[in-house]
Scaffold this active site. Structure first.
Site, mmCIF file in Angstrom:
data_model
loop_
_atom_site.group_PDB
_atom_site.id
_atom_site.type_symbol
_atom_site.label_atom_id
_atom_site.label_comp_id
_atom_site.label_asym_id
_atom_site.label_seq_id
_atom_site.Cartn_x
_atom_site.Cartn_y
_atom_site.Cartn_z
ATOM 1 N N ARG A 118 0.947 -1.149 0.228
ATOM 2 C CA ARG A 118 0.011 0.110 0.028
ATOM 3 C C ARG A 118 0.876 1.176 -0.003
ATOM 4 N NH1 ARG A 118 -3.305 -2.816 -1.769
ATOM 5 N NH2 ARG A 118 -5.478 -3.312 -0.737
ATOM 6 N N ASP A 170 5.069 -0.210 -6.831
ATOM 7 C CA ASP A 170 3.898 -0.287 -7.685
ATOM 8 C C ASP A 170 2.839 -0.065 -6.935
ATOM 9 O OD1 ASP A 170 2.488 -2.309 -9.502
ATOM 10 O OD2 ASP A 170 1.723 -3.041 -7.710
ATOM 11 N N GLU A 189 -2.263 7.595 -5.019
ATOM 12 C CA GLU A 189 -2.599 7.066 -6.466
ATOM 13 C C GLU A 189 -3.942 7.080 -6.812
ATOM 14 O OE1 GLU A 189 -3.318 2.208 -5.894
ATOM 15 O OE2 GLU A 189 -1.050 3.082 -5.474
ATOM 16 N N HIS A 236 0.172 -0.139 -9.845
ATOM 17 C CA HIS A 236 -0.551 -0.847 -9.188
ATOM 18 C C HIS A 236 -0.753 -2.263 -9.787
ATOM 19 C CE1 HIS A 236 -3.027 -1.152 -5.041
ATOM 20 N NE2 HIS A 236 -2.859 -2.381 -5.517
#
Length: 341
Positions: A228, A252, A257, A289
């Site tokens: 996260r 990632d 985001e 992600h």
């Protein structure tokens, strides 16, 4: 059963349509993310299916409850975007506790290898028929120390991958298990050449990696985050990279985001200055992600989500239901034999 599936993408549809048709669920695929402005799209639905960037706060929960929605089915493991406490007595919340730990762990290693061996840069060069090796020098993973924070299913798979490369692996977890060399966070920061995050986002882990933590790490440490975004203070990360304290970052996920990832914003001005600066750094690798995105994981997510809904509506209980009232999400005072409320 009628279920509104918010933030639907083209890759979500095949598996959800397959398992939905088999189990009598009509999924209504909505491109919009769930928030206070879009909650009314769930009118006439028995439940909603949401993902990591959907907002399920108190206001949304109250509106869904007023619309007659009974269940929130998360098609992911994390639930930091859901006010589980406020949902109690209003909506039943279910999740997918494990869909493919291999997908996320393998992506974390793919990002690490890409970053330290510069394969992404080599690819771009050779596409232009530039075969120079200048600036592409990497380093061996063999013999290096990997620090893993969070030793759940994904963390353990990642540790096994690292051991396969001949790395020394140390770990930290609030609830240590077996099969790992556990150390304190202080020791992990001091000893690790690379650190990979595989823990959930909670009040306790918010900005776990901040300026203070970064200064306690080895100079040149490589950070990997496939969990996260808000586990890392992005501004502190940027400062650490500029100060050469952090050697590289593989991200990632990103703490802001929600309005950027999963969308094509290539034709727009990037408003997030920190993300724009991070992406511009030669030693920062960002993916959107993407770690969960394998055929196996998508199939498992759709199957488990559908099974959660079928079990709940047909039997009244679901083994994957979340409830703050029990103290821990993996415990239940009613032994999952009757409804939470």
């Amino acid at each position: 059963m009628n279920i509104a599936l918010f933030d639907a993408k083209s890759y979500d549809r095949p598996a959800f349509e397959k398992y939905g048709s088999k189990n009598g669920i009509r999924y209504k695929f909505l491109e919009a993310r769930l928030d206070e402005d879009t909650a009314d799209l769930a009118h006439g639905q028995d439940g909603v299916c949401v993902f990591v960037n959907d907002t399920v706060n108190a206001a949304v929960i109250d509106r869904l409850h007023a619309l007659g929605v009974q269940a929130v089915a998360l098609r992911c493991a994390g639930f930091n975007n859901v006010d589980v406490r406020h949902a109690y007595g209003r909506l039943h919340v279910m999740r997918v506790p494990a869909y493919s730990p291999y997908a996320v762990a393998e992506h974390a290693m793919a990002m690490l290898l890409t970053s330290i061996r510069r394969t992404h840069k080599a690819y771009i060069r050779t596409r232009d028929f530039n075969f120079s090796l200048n600036g592409l020098t990497g380093f061996d993973l063999h013999g290096k120390t990997m620090g893993v924070i969070g030793t759940g299913k994904i963390g353990r798979v990642f540790m096994d991958i690292c051991r396969g490369f001949g790395m020394r692996v140390i770990a930290y977890d609030k609830f240590p298990g077996d099969g790992a060399d556990y150390v304190s966070l202080e020791e992990l920061y001091a000893q690790s050449d690379m650190i990979s995050l595989h823990c959930p986002l909670t009040e306790e882990t918010y900005h776990l990696i901040d300026a203070n933590a970064i200064m306690r790490m080895k100079k040149g440490v490589v950070l990997i985050n496939t969990s996260r975004g808000a586990l890392i203070d992005a501004e502190a990360l940027l400062d650490g990279i500029k100060a050469r304290q952090i050697g590289a970052a593989c991200l990632d996920v990103y703490e802001e985001e929600s309005d950027i990832f999963f969308e094509d914003v290539s034709g727009h001005i990037m408003d997030d200055d920190i993300l724009a600066r991070l992406i511009s750094m030669p030693n920062v690798l960002v993916t959107s992600h993407q770690a969960f995105l394998t055929q196996e994981a998508l199939d498992n997510i759709a199957q488990t989500t559908t099974e959660n809904l079928v079990t709940f509506f047909n039997q009244g209980t679901c083994p994957n239901e979340l409830c703050y009232h029990c103290g821990r999400v993996d415990e239940c005072r009613k032994h999952r034999l009757e409804k939470c409320f």
